[in-house]
Design an enzyme around this catalytic site. Structure first.
Site, PDB file in Angstrom:
ATOM      1  N   CYS A  52       0.829  -1.068  -0.056  1.00  0.00           N
ATOM      2  CA  CYS A  52      -0.031  -0.051  -0.104  1.00  0.00           C
ATOM      3  C   CYS A  52       0.894   1.567  -0.006  1.00  0.00           C
ATOM      4  O   CYS A  52       1.882   1.194   0.648  1.00  0.00           O
ATOM      5  CB  CYS A  52      -0.798   0.099   1.146  1.00  0.00           C
ATOM      6  N   HIS A 112      -6.112  -1.048  -2.048  1.00  0.00           N
ATOM      7  CA  HIS A 112      -5.795  -2.385  -1.718  1.00  0.00           C
ATOM      8  C   HIS A 112      -7.106  -3.323  -1.808  1.00  0.00           C
ATOM      9  O   HIS A 112      -6.812  -4.607  -2.066  1.00  0.00           O
ATOM     10  CB  HIS A 112      -5.713  -2.291  -0.086  1.00  0.00           C
ATOM     11  N   ASN A 152       0.166 -13.776 -10.252  1.00  0.00           N
ATOM     12  CA  ASN A 152      -0.567 -14.752  -9.485  1.00  0.00           C
ATOM     13  C   ASN A 152      -1.564 -14.257  -8.722  1.00  0.00           C
ATOM     14  O   ASN A 152      -1.245 -13.286  -7.847  1.00  0.00           O
ATOM     15  CB  ASN A 152       0.611 -15.347  -8.500  1.00  0.00           C
ATOM     16  N   SER A 160       1.106 -13.616  -2.480  1.00  0.00           N
ATOM     17  CA  SER A 160       1.516 -13.312  -1.211  1.00  0.00           C
ATOM     18  C   SER A 160       0.696 -12.123  -0.625  1.00  0.00           C
ATOM     19  O   SER A 160       0.855 -11.994   0.501  1.00  0.00           O
ATOM     20  CB  SER A 160       2.828 -13.013  -1.042  1.00  0.00           C
ATOM     21  N   HIS A 163      -3.337  -7.206  -2.263  1.00  0.00           N
ATOM     22  CA  HIS A 163      -2.995  -5.928  -2.991  1.00  0.00           C
ATOM     23  C   HIS A 163      -2.855  -6.310  -4.597  1.00  0.00           C
ATOM     24  O   HIS A 163      -1.971  -7.104  -4.659  1.00  0.00           O
ATOM     25  CB  HIS A 163      -1.845  -5.141  -2.381  1.00  0.00           C
ATOM     26  N   HIS A 165      -1.096  -6.682  -7.687  1.00  0.00           N
ATOM     27  CA  HIS A 165      -0.037  -6.433  -8.373  1.00  0.00           C
ATOM     28  C   HIS A 165       0.502  -7.809  -9.297  1.00  0.00           C
ATOM     29  O   HIS A 165      -0.320  -8.685  -9.237  1.00  0.00           O
ATOM     30  CB  HIS A 165       1.196  -6.659  -7.003  1.00  0.00           C
TER      31      HIS A 165
END
Ligand code: H2U
Length: 342
Positions: A52, A112, A152, A160, A163, A165
């Site tokens: 973030c 987010h 992913n 992971s 958010h 990405h």
């Protein structure tokens, strides 16, 4: 006798591999693992999120208060530019070589709580522009011969963070999957004098049964040889090698097509559809690559609900991939979802 209703093998000309299709098994019972549906974040900003705006990352670096797309060097990079070049070879059986490269993380949005399809087409257009810029920037480094962009999405695919990405890895060596395709595409161009992907797009447009959606510049299909239940292939109509070559209109069309595709995915099982996706583009090794035709693969694991995934185990690991639902049936399901929304 309908050929496609019998167990059969389909050939993937991109890789030279085969998939076994067993259409009669679609209704087999499932008493195996059931996944929990990951809850989507509900807050636009999470003070504990490493991605973030304004937050401190795991190794102490601080994100700026970014407003659009934000790219940073991965704090836990799998590849480094300074790795010394060393070869290892014992009788041709134990072979290794060090590898140079660079890994970046790219946040699609400061928000987010949003996923890619929840961004506006113009925001996704910005993502496409940065994909192209990153390909050009990493590709111009002397130790980078190949740029791999991949996302992913969802905990099920090992993301992971929720958010939104993706990652960009530049490497000295062309990785295995891309290299396999390049060999097949090169052989096709040499033998037939035409691009394999251009040939394939024309076939799919003529057949129309595996098309999920299309616009002026892109066609999205469930490939004839799909392995994952709702796997898709995003194909530019024009022959071009990489994202930097896309015109402004094509970038906008790609943004629009990707948004429609992922909305379809999300609506199919009414869940934030997990997947791994990525682009295959021409190597950045300084050579001319007329054989390469930019495309994106989407590999979603879900099978027939938000909680039942396909496992690549047993026969897949030891023989070759196998699927029950035909690619034509998968494309029809996705098309239906798209039409229901229209
Ligand atoms: P994935 O969700 O696809 O794993 O990508 C997130 C990447 O972000 C992952 O490669 C990096 C991880 O190394 N990361 C950082 O570079 N810094 C952090 O503070 C957290 C995560």
């Amino acid at each position: 006798m309908e050929f496609f209703s019998h167990p059969h093998r389909r050939y993937n000309p991109f890789t030279g591999e085969w998939v076994l299709v067993s259409p009669h098994r679609t209704n087999r019972p499932w008493q195996g693992q059931v996944e929990t549906v990951a809850r989507q974040p509900s807050v636009p900003y999470d003070p504990g999120c490493y991605l973030c705006p304004g937050n401190t990352r795991a190794k102490g670096g601080r994100n700026p208060r970014y407003e659009g797309v934000f790219v940073f060097d991965n704090d836990f990079a799998a590849l480094n530019p300074e790795t010394p070049l060393v070869e290892f070879d014992e009788r041709g059986l134990l072979r290794a070589s060090t590898e140079r490269g660079i890994c970046r993380v790219m946040c699609f949005s400061p928000r987010h709580d949003l996923t890619l399809p929840e961004l506006s087409v113009s925001d996704i257009h910005q993502v496409v522009d940065v994909w192209a810029q990153q390909t050009a920037a990493l590709g111009s480094l002397d130790f980078v011969s190949h740029v791999q962009i991949f996302e992913n999405k969802g905990a099920l695919m090992g993301a992971s963070s929720p958010h939104p990405h993706c990652q960009v890895w530049g490497s000295k060596t062309v990785p295995t999957e891309a290299a396999k395709e390049l060999r097949a595409l090169s052989a096709h161009l040499e033998e037939r004098g035409v691009c394999l992907v251009c040939d394939y797009v024309a076939l799919e447009l003529a057949a129309s049964q595996r098309i999920v959606l299309q616009n002026e510049h892109f066609v999205i299909v469930v490939p004839f040889w799909a392995v994952w239940p709702f796997e898709t292939l995003v194909l530019p109509r024009r022959h071009l090698g990489g994202l930097p070559e896309l015109s402004a209109m094509e970038r906008l069309a790609l943004a629009e097509a990707l948004k429609r595709l992922i909305v379809c995915y999300d609506n199919l099982f009414e869940t934030a559809f997990p997947y791994s996706m990525g682009f295959h583009q021409a190597p950045t090794d300084g050579a001319h690559h007329p054989e390469m035709h930019l495309h994106a693969h989407y590999y979603p694991p879900l099978l027939h609900s938000a909680t039942v995934r396909k496992f690549m185990v047993g026969y897949e690991m030891l023989g070759n991939p196998q699927r029950d639902l035909t690619p034509e049936a998968a494309a029809a399901r996705l098309r239906q979802v798209a039409e229901d929304r229209a």
